[in-house]
Write an enzyme that holds these catalytic residues in place. Structure first.
Site, PDB file in Angstrom:
ATOM      1  N   TYR A   1       0.737  -1.252   0.022  1.00 62.69           N
ATOM      2  CA  TYR A   1       0.000   0.169  -0.042  1.00 62.69           C
ATOM      3  C   TYR A   1       0.900   1.405   0.099  1.00 62.69           C
ATOM      4  O   TYR A   1       0.400   2.458  -0.149  1.00 62.69           O
ATOM      5  CB  TYR A   1      -0.981   0.015   1.093  1.00 62.69           C
TER       6      TYR A   1
ATOM      7  N   PHE B   1     -10.318  -4.365  11.093  1.00 62.26           N
ATOM      8  CA  PHE B   1     -11.468  -4.320  10.734  1.00 62.26           C
ATOM      9  C   PHE B   1     -11.798  -4.475   9.130  1.00 62.26           C
ATOM     10  O   PHE B   1     -10.446  -4.619   8.722  1.00 62.26           O
ATOM     11  CB  PHE B   1     -11.822  -2.512  10.598  1.00 62.26           C
TER      12      PHE B   1
END
Length: 436
Positions: A150, A436
């Site tokens: 990322y 999450f």
């Protein structure tokens, strides 16, 4: 969750993304479109397959279905087949100074193995960050299964957690005054869920990196499929009380083990929060002293958690640091204005941002412990760095000076690096309390 090979999973929310129900053709083939409820099962199956194909327990799948934010999720489709997934949750993230800032919790990112190296992940990241900007959110955050992925999209590790494996047969705790005034009792996790969530909510503003949970998210703390237990007991819960008020809790499992010398069972801590030093100490002392156990294991705890200053032998606590929350500044000006600074700062950044070029250029930050302003400027730059360095330092846990020492940033005005480094710091380590 989030991944780096084009596979990410995480948490969900609600909202209305731009282009709902429309498809956008990628230069690399698959069409991108906002998720429709009717496509969710296939979309989610594609995600599970990208993570290895092991099905989740029914309760887990139903929970994520309930929590998902369909309008903030996108899929890549090759004909009738879903070959890429990416979602976002509507979070609010605590930043230095205690403000709760809107942030897209990037989650459930996956690319089918049949469609690797075709730009599918890049096209989804492009669409997603464009959408986040359109929603008016200054931040995007994720957890990465593979850290190498990322950075090219502007994300950087901004919080770290520590995994612990304490030899409780040899390590003792020295607890503060008032610890014995705290009453502990067992409770069924579901029965005290509201009380535990109230404790968590009071802790959120205290530490940067914590997430304000939307209704329904509290259930993630008590989902207890056998696949999560690692051969341990069902989830147990102890609450700490003072004057009839719940002031802390710990949720954990016990993994029984015996050898010829006797019991050596392990306590597997899932999560714990406390409102004050005495409640914190009472809970950790309890975890250290559970009968028939000799090891306490926990993952992703804060780097400066108080119990570490209470132990008799830190070397026998098996500490191992790991990256946790990755931060991406979607709107540099709004993000830097949203937090406060622990020392006065007046500095001009020359920001590089190839993936979100609207951030590139010079920004003047003026701030202190009361607030900040950050806007475009033509003044000479004091520091040159990329949006990744700003993301890494944003929550106060990574030093701008250490990044510059690694060649990730240049000081253009003498003294500017020290000024900014001190200002960006946080009195407590930033921490992500759950994935999450």
């Amino acid at each position: 969750m989030a991944t780096d090979n084009g596979t990410d999973q995480g948490d969900h929310g609600t909202g209305s993304g731009a282009g709902h129900g429309t498809a956008r053709k990628s230069d690399h083939g698959p069409d991108l479109r906002v998720l429709r409820q009717s496509d969710w099962d296939e979309w989610y199956d594609s995600l599970i397959r990208a993570f290895g194909g092991v099905p989740e327990a029914l309760g887990e799948r139903e929970l994520w279905n309930a929590l998902k934010e369909t309008d903030r999720s996108i899929g890549a489709w090759d004909g009738d087949a879903c070959v890429g997934t990416a979602g976002a949750f509507s979070f609010r993230l605590t930043v230095p100074g205690g403000a709760s800032v809107p942030a897209a919790g990037v989650t459930m990112v996956g690319v089918a193995a049949t469609h690797r190296r075709r730009g599918v992940l890049r096209s989804m990241m492009r669409r997603q960050l464009d959408d986040v900007r359109e929603w008016g959110w200054p931040l995007a955050v994720l957890t990465a299964s593979e850290p190498a992925i990322y950075g090219r999209f502007g994300y950087a590790a901004a919080t770290y957690g520590v995994n612990v494996e304490v030899d409780t047969a040899r390590v003792q705790l020295s607890v503060p005054a008032g610890t014995d005034d705290v009453r502990l009792r067992y409770a069924a996790p579901a029965d005290v869920l509201d009380a535990c969530e109230a404790v968590y909510a009071r802790r959120v503003p205290v530490r940067p990196g914590m997430l304000a949970r939307r209704p329904g998210w509290e259930r993630t703390g008590v989902v207890d499929p056998e696949s999560r237990r690692q051969g341990a007991s069902p989830l147990q819960c102890v609450v700490a009380e003072r004057g009839g008020e719940v002031v802390g809790y710990a949720r954990f499992r016990i993994k029984p083990e015996w050898d010829t010398a006797g019991p050596k069972s392990e306590v597997l801590l899932q999560d714990t929060e406390a409102l004050d030093a005495a409640a914190h100490a009472a809970l950790w002392r309890f975890l250290f002293e559970i009968d028939l156990t000799s090891t306490l294991s926990a993952q992703g705890r804060p780097l400066d958690e108080p119990w570490m200053s209470m132990v008799s032998d830190i070397r026998r606590c098996g500490l191992r640091v790991r990256d946790s929350l990755y931060v991406r500044l979607v709107d540099v000006g709004a993000a830097l204005e949203a937090r406060t600074y622990q020392a006065p700062v007046d500095v001009v950044f020359e920001v590089e941002d190839d993936f979100c070029p609207w951030n590139a250029g010079r920004w003047r930050l003026v701030g202190d412990a009361k607030g900040a302003s950050c806007g475009r400027t033509t003044d000479p730059a004091d520091l040159a760095l990329s949006v990744r360095e700003l993301g890494a330092a944003y929550l106060g846990g990574v030093s701008l000076a250490s990044l510059a020492a690694a060649g990730r940033g240049r000081e253009l005005r003498r003294g500017a690096l020290t000024e900014a480094t001190v200002a960006f710091g946080s009195p407590v380590a930033p921490w992500l309390p759950h994935g999450f």
